[in-house]
Structures are given as C-alpha cells and as structure tokens.
Design a protein around this motif. Sequence first.
Motif, mmCIF file in Angstrom:
data_model
loop_
_atom_site.group_PDB
_atom_site.id
_atom_site.type_symbol
_atom_site.label_atom_id
_atom_site.label_comp_id
_atom_site.label_asym_id
_atom_site.label_seq_id
_atom_site.Cartn_x
_atom_site.Cartn_y
_atom_site.Cartn_z
ATOM 1 N N SER A 70 -26.464 26.179 2.967
ATOM 2 C CA SER A 70 -25.606 25.120 2.431
ATOM 3 C C SER A 70 -24.416 24.880 3.355
ATOM 4 O O SER A 70 -23.831 25.827 3.888
ATOM 5 N N THR A 71 -24.072 23.627 3.539
ATOM 6 C CA THR A 71 -22.940 23.272 4.398
ATOM 7 C C THR A 71 -21.675 24.004 3.972
ATOM 8 O O THR A 71 -20.905 24.472 4.806
ATOM 9 N N SER A 72 -21.464 24.150 2.663
ATOM 10 C CA SER A 72 -20.254 24.818 2.172
ATOM 11 C C SER A 72 -20.256 26.320 2.458
ATOM 12 O O SER A 72 -19.220 26.971 2.373
ATOM 13 N N ASP A 73 -21.413 26.883 2.800
ATOM 14 C CA ASP A 73 -21.504 28.325 3.058
ATOM 15 C C ASP A 73 -21.596 28.681 4.535
ATOM 16 O O ASP A 73 -21.679 29.853 4.890
ATOM 17 N N ARG A 74 -21.578 27.712 5.403
ATOM 18 C CA ARG A 74 -21.594 28.009 6.838
ATOM 19 C C ARG A 74 -20.211 28.475 7.258
ATOM 20 O O ARG A 74 -19.226 27.798 7.023
ATOM 21 N N GLY A 75 -20.150 29.637 7.868
ATOM 22 C CA GLY A 75 -18.854 30.200 8.246
ATOM 23 C C GLY A 75 -17.993 30.509 7.034
ATOM 24 O O GLY A 75 -16.781 30.393 7.074
ATOM 25 N N LYS A 76 -18.631 30.902 5.952
ATOM 26 C CA LYS A 76 -17.952 31.143 4.667
ATOM 27 C C LYS A 76 -16.800 32.128 4.825
ATOM 28 O O LYS A 76 -16.913 33.120 5.537
ATOM 29 N N GLN A 77 -15.716 31.845 4.147
ATOM 30 C CA GLN A 77 -14.539 32.723 4.142
ATOM 31 C C GLN A 77 -14.391 33.313 2.744
ATOM 32 O O GLN A 77 -14.291 32.574 1.772
ATOM 33 N N VAL A 78 -14.417 34.638 2.630
ATOM 34 C CA VAL A 78 -14.211 35.321 1.348
ATOM 35 C C VAL A 78 -12.906 36.084 1.450
ATOM 36 O O VAL A 78 -12.754 36.948 2.311
ATOM 37 N N SER A 79 -11.960 35.758 0.580
ATOM 38 C CA SER A 79 -10.648 36.421 0.598
ATOM 39 C C SER A 79 -10.588 37.488 -0.476
ATOM 40 O O SER A 79 -10.896 37.227 -1.638
#
Length: 191
Positions: free
Chosen positions: A50-59
């Motif tokens: 998914s585009t929103s999960d590419r290079g996802k940042q989890v804080s």
Amino acid sequence: MNKVSILALLTCVSFSPVAMALEGNGSGIKEWANVVHFDGLVFESSCKISTSDRGKQVSLPPVRFSEIPTSETRTNAVSFKLTLENCGLIAEKPPKIAIQFNDNNVTQQGYLKNSNEALGNVGLLLMTKDGKKIDVGERSSHLADDEGGHYNSNKRNYSFNVGYIKVSDPGVKSGTSGPVTAQVNYHITYF
C-alpha cells in the motif's frame, strides 16, 4: 577420392550408429528422445505494498530507561499494520510478508539494533500480533490477519507489534537516554 566422396562417406559413417541403435533396440525413439513437462501459474495481478505503508514510520512513546523490559514482553509495545493491495488472491498461493535478513542492524538476540549509537544497550523487539518474538536475524514469513475469511478481497492486512527492550550484547555503548531508531526489511512472497 575426391572431396565430395569423402564428405559423403563421413556423413554415412556418422549416421550409422543411430541407424543401428534404432534397428537393434525395439524401443528405438524412447532411448534418445523424451519430453519435459512444464507447469506454472498466471494470475491477473500481484499484490503491491500500500502506498501509505511504503517507508512506514512507527513512533513509539518516550519511556524511562528503568521501564524498558529485559525480557521479551509486550510492555510498551506499539501495534502497527502493513497492507497489501490489488492482490487478486489465489487460494493455493496466499501472499505472505517475509521479514528479510537484516544484516548489521540486528543484535545477537535477534532484536533490531538501535542505529543511534549513543544508546546501544536499547533495541526494538519486533513481534507478531499475538506477541511472539520475531527474530529479525533470520528469514520468517507471516500470513495476513484475514487470510481465511475474505477470498475475493483485494487487500490483505498484516499486524505486528514493536517495543523497547534492553540489549546485553558485549561491546555495545551503554546509556540511559537518547533517541532509538531502527528499520526492518521485508518483501512479498507467494508460496
């Protein structure tokens, strides 16, 4: 003997063993010819991250050093999802997310190493949605949360948890405060 005669003689000699093999052996063709069978799979589209999960940042939330667990637990863990789209699921070959070998960013215990050198004795524990440790130093594959119930759906969701953990590798820089950063590599597989 002229060149044409020599060439004709050599041609006859080279085909004689084949002719003799055919005559002397009743099976003939089976001894020197056979077939190769091929099979494969073609489907309309393969999954895409998914585009929103590419290079996802989890804080993760800030915590006191004294609150970071030394054992593999979900304490202070944050849940996150990765989504695949346009899957056109095939029942026999469901898409899986494969956690790849992560080379230099893994502790001896299989945790994600803090890439910020100031606080080397704190890492990140990657877990399944059920809280089971994922050793990021080894390849592992994970099915989608909804693999069984949505045969025609084009999306697949994969849930994970991540939390702080104290690292006891020899030679790491000890500290009690500082930023924690890490990354995990993954890709889509079908099997």
